[in-house]
Design a protein around this motif. Sequence first.
Motif, PDB file in Angstrom:
ATOM      1  N   ILE A 165       9.287  -0.802   6.084  1.00 34.93           N
ATOM      2  CA  ILE A 165       8.792   0.443   5.742  1.00 34.93           C
ATOM      3  C   ILE A 165       9.813   1.311   5.658  1.00 34.93           C
ATOM      4  O   ILE A 165       9.865   2.277   4.687  1.00 34.93           O
ATOM      5  N   VAL A 166      10.454   1.580   6.751  1.00 34.61           N
ATOM      6  CA  VAL A 166      11.503   2.450   6.786  1.00 34.61           C
ATOM      7  C   VAL A 166      12.653   2.291   5.898  1.00 34.61           C
ATOM      8  O   VAL A 166      12.988   3.370   5.455  1.00 34.61           O
ATOM      9  N   GLN A 167      13.038   1.102   5.714  1.00 34.22           N
ATOM     10  CA  GLN A 167      13.965   0.783   4.635  1.00 34.22           C
ATOM     11  C   GLN A 167      13.577   1.146   3.185  1.00 34.22           C
ATOM     12  O   GLN A 167      14.370   1.689   2.493  1.00 34.22           O
ATOM     13  N   TYR A 168      12.374   0.991   2.943  1.00 32.90           N
ATOM     14  CA  TYR A 168      11.704   1.433   1.654  1.00 32.90           C
ATOM     15  C   TYR A 168      11.717   2.923   1.607  1.00 32.90           C
ATOM     16  O   TYR A 168      12.303   3.638   0.400  1.00 32.90           O
ATOM     17  N   SER A 182      15.367   4.002   0.735  1.00 32.66           N
ATOM     18  CA  SER A 182      15.695   3.683  -0.668  1.00 32.66           C
ATOM     19  C   SER A 182      14.867   4.752  -1.629  1.00 32.66           C
ATOM     20  O   SER A 182      15.618   4.888  -2.647  1.00 32.66           O
ATOM     21  N   GLN A 183      13.946   5.417  -1.188  1.00 36.25           N
ATOM     22  CA  GLN A 183      13.252   6.326  -1.978  1.00 36.25           C
ATOM     23  C   GLN A 183      13.884   7.663  -1.645  1.00 36.25           C
ATOM     24  O   GLN A 183      13.184   8.726  -1.981  1.00 36.25           O
ATOM     25  N   ILE A 220       0.700  -1.278  -0.044  1.00 37.73           N
ATOM     26  CA  ILE A 220       0.122  -0.012   0.083  1.00 37.73           C
ATOM     27  C   ILE A 220       0.610   1.321  -0.099  1.00 37.73           C
ATOM     28  O   ILE A 220       0.574   2.050  -0.642  1.00 37.73           O
ATOM     29  N   VAL A 221       1.947   1.238   0.988  1.00 34.56           N
ATOM     30  CA  VAL A 221       2.790   2.330   0.843  1.00 34.56           C
ATOM     31  C   VAL A 221       3.546   2.682  -0.389  1.00 34.56           C
ATOM     32  O   VAL A 221       3.514   3.635  -0.848  1.00 34.56           O
ATOM     33  N   ARG A 222       4.084   1.524  -1.097  1.00 34.22           N
ATOM     34  CA  ARG A 222       4.455   1.773  -2.485  1.00 34.22           C
ATOM     35  C   ARG A 222       3.433   2.211  -3.441  1.00 34.22           C
ATOM     36  O   ARG A 222       3.641   3.009  -4.428  1.00 34.22           O
ATOM     37  N   TYR A 223       2.413   1.788  -3.550  1.00 32.24           N
ATOM     38  CA  TYR A 223       1.263   2.224  -4.505  1.00 32.24           C
ATOM     39  C   TYR A 223       1.006   3.719  -4.316  1.00 32.24           C
ATOM     40  O   TYR A 223       0.924   4.552  -5.172  1.00 32.24           O
ATOM     41  N   LEU A 224       1.011   4.051  -3.063  1.00 34.24           N
ATOM     42  CA  LEU A 224       0.408   5.419  -2.554  1.00 34.24           C
ATOM     43  C   LEU A 224       1.653   6.488  -3.013  1.00 34.24           C
ATOM     44  O   LEU A 224       1.550   7.511  -3.657  1.00 34.24           O
ATOM     45  N   HIS A 225       2.774   6.039  -2.513  1.00 41.12           N
ATOM     46  CA  HIS A 225       4.116   6.893  -3.018  1.00 41.12           C
ATOM     47  C   HIS A 225       4.411   6.856  -4.435  1.00 41.12           C
ATOM     48  O   HIS A 225       4.612   7.983  -5.047  1.00 41.12           O
TER      49      HIS A 225
END
Length: 376
Positions: free
Chosen positions: A363-366, A369-370, A326-331
Amino acid sequence: RDTSEVDPNESKHEDSYHCVSPSKRASAMLSAQLSSFVVDRFELVQQVWNKLFAGHKIGFNTAVYLSEKGTGHRNYAIGHFMMEQEPGFPWRSDLPGVMDFYFQCCSMEVTTQKLSYAAATLANGGVNPLTGEYVFDPQTVRDCLCVMFMCGMYDYSGEFAFKVGIPSKSGVSGAIMSVVPNVMGMATFSPPLDTTGNSVRGVQFLTTISNSFSFHHFDCVRSEKLDPTQSCVHYDYRNRKPCVAPSNSANMSHVASDVSSGELDKDDIITDNKSQLNTFRILSYCAAGDLAALKRVHLAGHDLQVIDYDARSPLHIAASFGHLHIVRYLHEEVLLDVDIYSLRDRWNGTPVDDAKREGHTHIVQYFKSQNVNTPK
């Protein structure tokens, strides 16, 4: 044929009349017989109720069960009548087993809060809004709501459908479960009953709420009643402030308010034309990790850049619950031009802060990475 004006003890099954409503006693017994081939049928019924209650257990009153089993002579009489009636129980039905299962189902206990969870699931098309779990097929929900609307209030069903217009099911305990499709579920409990076996205060409450809000099944869009679904705030992430959408706005995502977020109180937020229900759904899907449902809402044209009363965005919710997809999709798909630092709740926290607080290191690592890091 309308079954709302028929005695709930009615067991007549002539060619001119077939009672098809499970809210009638004879049909409820027939429904119990249809599952007689399942050995653990009562456990399966309990499992369904537990899903409706978001994992909470349903109660069972042994005293009521033993009392019903020992004194339910009318029920036994109806059962024996249906054994020899056509149509009725199938040939060689296990009547003692059917009646035992029927009495078990009649002896289950619930709280008003749990009953409202079940009503909310029906209002949400068979998906529990608290857990996101698929409980009933939409076709099953439609059929259930039809029965509730036409004959869920005993002999008062016809008049109730005319005056109130909300699918409801009453019980002699004083409980009423009501469903406003696609809006909400309600449950009331007040033991004093009227002459038709419905809760006096429960009926009065539903009548009042139907007169005040556009919840009647046949209320038109131009009704003068209040529509509680037409109120919400949109959040302008670029300018970091809530903006109230004016009525009849065709493009709410580009409407800004002249009021800063600090000057906007809760009464100012809940106004005008954006659906608060959609905000609840969006945030619920993020909490449940239901990406497919979230995409459907987005593809339907609904703006995902919303906040709740604590100024928490969908990204806050998804990060708090650890749903990386969900985090990846929103971001990556929704918040392309939005600075994550600008997504701050009422405590000045960002989605990264939420992920750290809840211990979701992936989530923090993602975010790292961004190149998204909360400045110290």
